[in-house]
Write an enzyme that holds these catalytic residues in place. Structure first.
Site, PDB file in Angstrom:
ATOM      1  N   GLY A   1       0.796  -1.221   0.000  1.00 17.70           N
ATOM      2  CA  GLY A   1       0.000   0.000   0.000  1.00 17.70           C
ATOM      3  C   GLY A   1       0.830   1.273   0.000  1.00 17.70           C
TER       4      GLY A   1
ATOM      5  N   CYS B   1       1.769   3.145   2.522  1.00 12.38           N
ATOM      6  CA  CYS B   1       2.792   3.210   3.572  1.00 12.38           C
ATOM      7  C   CYS B   1       4.127   2.659   3.097  1.00 12.38           C
ATOM      8  CB  CYS B   1       2.320   2.449   4.811  1.00 12.38           C
ATOM      9  SG  CYS B   1       3.570   2.384   6.118  1.00 12.38           S
TER      10      CYS B   1
ATOM     11  N   LYS C   1      11.269   7.431   5.244  1.00 13.44           N
ATOM     12  CA  LYS C   1      12.252   7.205   6.310  1.00 13.44           C
ATOM     13  C   LYS C   1      13.617   6.844   5.746  1.00 13.44           C
ATOM     14  CE  LYS C   1       8.894   8.191   8.692  1.00 13.44           C
ATOM     15  NZ  LYS C   1       8.092   8.431   7.498  1.00 13.44           N
TER      16      LYS C   1
ATOM     17  N   GLY D   1      -3.295  16.835   3.026  1.00 12.76           N
ATOM     18  CA  GLY D   1      -3.927  15.750   3.766  1.00 12.76           C
ATOM     19  C   GLY D   1      -4.329  14.627   2.832  1.00 12.76           C
TER      20      GLY D   1
ATOM     21  N   HIS E   1      19.459   1.832  32.183  1.00 12.54           N
ATOM     22  CA  HIS E   1      20.344   2.997  32.252  1.00 12.54           C
ATOM     23  C   HIS E   1      21.674   2.680  31.588  1.00 12.54           C
ATOM     24  CE1 HIS E   1      22.219   6.615  33.870  1.00 12.54           C
ATOM     25  NE2 HIS E   1      23.251   5.855  34.211  1.00 12.54           N
TER      26      HIS E   1
END
Length: 456
Positions: A37, A39, A48, A267, A440
């Site tokens: 599709g 995307c 990206k 859009g 961490h």
């Protein structure tokens, strides 16, 4: 007769087909273009790929900040576009392999519903009729092309682009004007700015990034402006002419901006025309196919998922909507929830958000409390972002003390936001999150730091 026919091979379609086939249903999937599709072929993934190349180039140019000197770094746009094509081809092939592995019949033709048959529905493609007990409509969306004088005419000549063509340009335009300051416009503006274009964004609203948290989008605007991107806010485009865009500014003054190319990114709208929904009486509105929270339409055994239902035009939303629809088909209890649906703008810095913004919480009448900290409170962020900064903002329901919104701007935000979505989805309270252990050093620790600003 198949158990399920899926019309549309984008995220909602191919994942729905895979999930249904995995559960033992016989499935036939129709896709008129390429699997994956918008995307995979024209949106999320190829953009990206371009943005990652821009990021690597910027790191090379500014490597001296980190004690790494690279002389003569260049960005080869044609090579970037070629790599984008390779990435897309690889992933499209992967989707095809998945369909084959799960026994999904894939028909690469345009499909149209022709009506009901005994026990189900009929779909025609390339002169052949297929039948199924159930239908999943996942035909996606198409770019909005408003009736601006000259817009369509100049699209035909190649002067105006949509998200599809802007990814395929073989040369970087010296002057790129972008109509619309939403996600697509900002991401493509980010790439072409780094690639060498003078980018001007013309946005009708008085801000960029649509419904993004006000403070976050202001910080994003400043970052773009630092890099030389020009913004014309509160500006209404009145005409597109060869070589320029004409607009009225916030004071009503007629202005012009020169352009070598124009990207129209106002859009997208649901794409459900000409697929035969009228033959079986599926209810639609201007926004898309009407569905309930299980993906069901008003017609029994007909479902819709993804952009075509107009709820939330994001690929990850489409994935989940199709899973809910298939689970409902299988008799499993499942419902679609949108309260913890994350969104990301893959700019530099990245913006990621989930849940209520302050503006939305006020509008909904929610009594909330907000705390925020600079991303520099996370040690890894400081170690890897010389001179950079960001923000993490968290909203908590004052009465129940559960997290209702998380908004971030800064590196790694896109990879962290799923955890924030989980906090909202599971309705964790402040004291619950304080008991979680964060690794961490990670940038994700910023969530822990902000949470400890709240009282239990």
């Amino acid at each position: 007769m198949y158990d399920l026919i899926v019309i549309g091979g984008g995220p909602a379609g191919y994942l729905g087909a895979e999930r249904a086939a995995s559960a033992g249903m016989s499935v036939c999937l129709f896709e008129k273009n390429s699997l994956g599709g918008v995307c995979l072929n024209e949106g999320c993934i190829p953009s990206k790929a371009l943005l990652n190349s821009a990021k690597i180039y910027e790191q090379a140019v500014h490597g001296d900040k980190y004690g790494v000197k690279i002389e003569g770094a260049t960005l080869d746009h044609k090579a970037v576009v070629a790599r984008r094509g390779k990435v897309v081809k690889t992933l499209v092939g992967g989707v095809g392999a998945k369909m084959k592995a799960h026994g999904v019949t894939v028909v690469k033709e345009k499909a149209k519903i022709t009506g009901r048959v005994e026990g189900g529905f009929a779909v025609e493609a390339a002169g052949q009729v297929y039948e199924a007990k159930k239908l999943l409509i996942a035909t996606g969306s198409v770019p909005v092309m408003p009736p601006i004088p000259g817009l369509r005419e100049n699209y035909k000549t190649g002067f105006v682009l949509t998200n599809r063509e802007v990814l395929e340009l073989d040369a970087v335009p010296a002057k790129l004007v972008i109509i619309g300051g939403g996600v697509i416009g900002l991401e493509m503006g980010a790439y072409y700015n780094v690639a060498g274009s003078h980018v001007t964004v013309v946005e009708m609203l008085d801000h960029i990034a649509g419904p993004t948290d006000g403070e976050i989008r202001t910080l994003l605007l400043k970052e773009y402006q630092k890099k030389g991107v020009d913004f014309r806010l509160g500006a209404k485009v009145t005409a597109v002419e060869p070589g320029k865009v004409v607009y009225e500014d916030a004071q009503g003054k007629v202005c012009e901006v020169e352009a070598d190319k124009v990207l129209c990114s106002i859009g997208r709208r649901a794409d459900f025309g000409d697929i035969g929904l009228d033959t079986i009486g599926v209810e639609t509105t201007r926004m898309g196919i009407v569905t309930d929270n299980k993906g069901r339409t008003n017609v029994e055994n007909v479902y819709a998922a993804g952009d075509v239902n107009g709820h939330n035009m994001l690929a990850h939303t489409a994935y989940r909507e199709s899973e809910v629809a298939v689970n409902t088909m299988l008799g499993k209890s499942d419902v679609m929830r949108y309260n913890a649906n994350p969104s990301v703008i893959y700019a530099k810095p990245e913006v990621a958000a989930v849940g209520f913004t302050e503006e939305a919480a006020k509008e909904a009448g929610i009594d909330y409390e907000v705390k925020k900290l600079s991303m520099r409170y996370a040690g890894r962020f400081v170690a890897e972002n010389e001179g950079g900064d960001g923000l993490c903002k968290i909203l908590v329901d004052k009465k129940h003390r559960n997290i209702i919104g998380v908004h971030m701007i800064g590196g790694y935000a896109s990879e962290i936001i799923w955890g924030a979505a989980a906090l909202i989805e599971t309705e964790l309270r402040v004291r619950d999150v304080k008991e979680l252990i964060f690794p961490h050093p990670t940038v994700s620790e910023i969530i822990r730091e902000v949470i400890w600003e709240f009282k239990d």
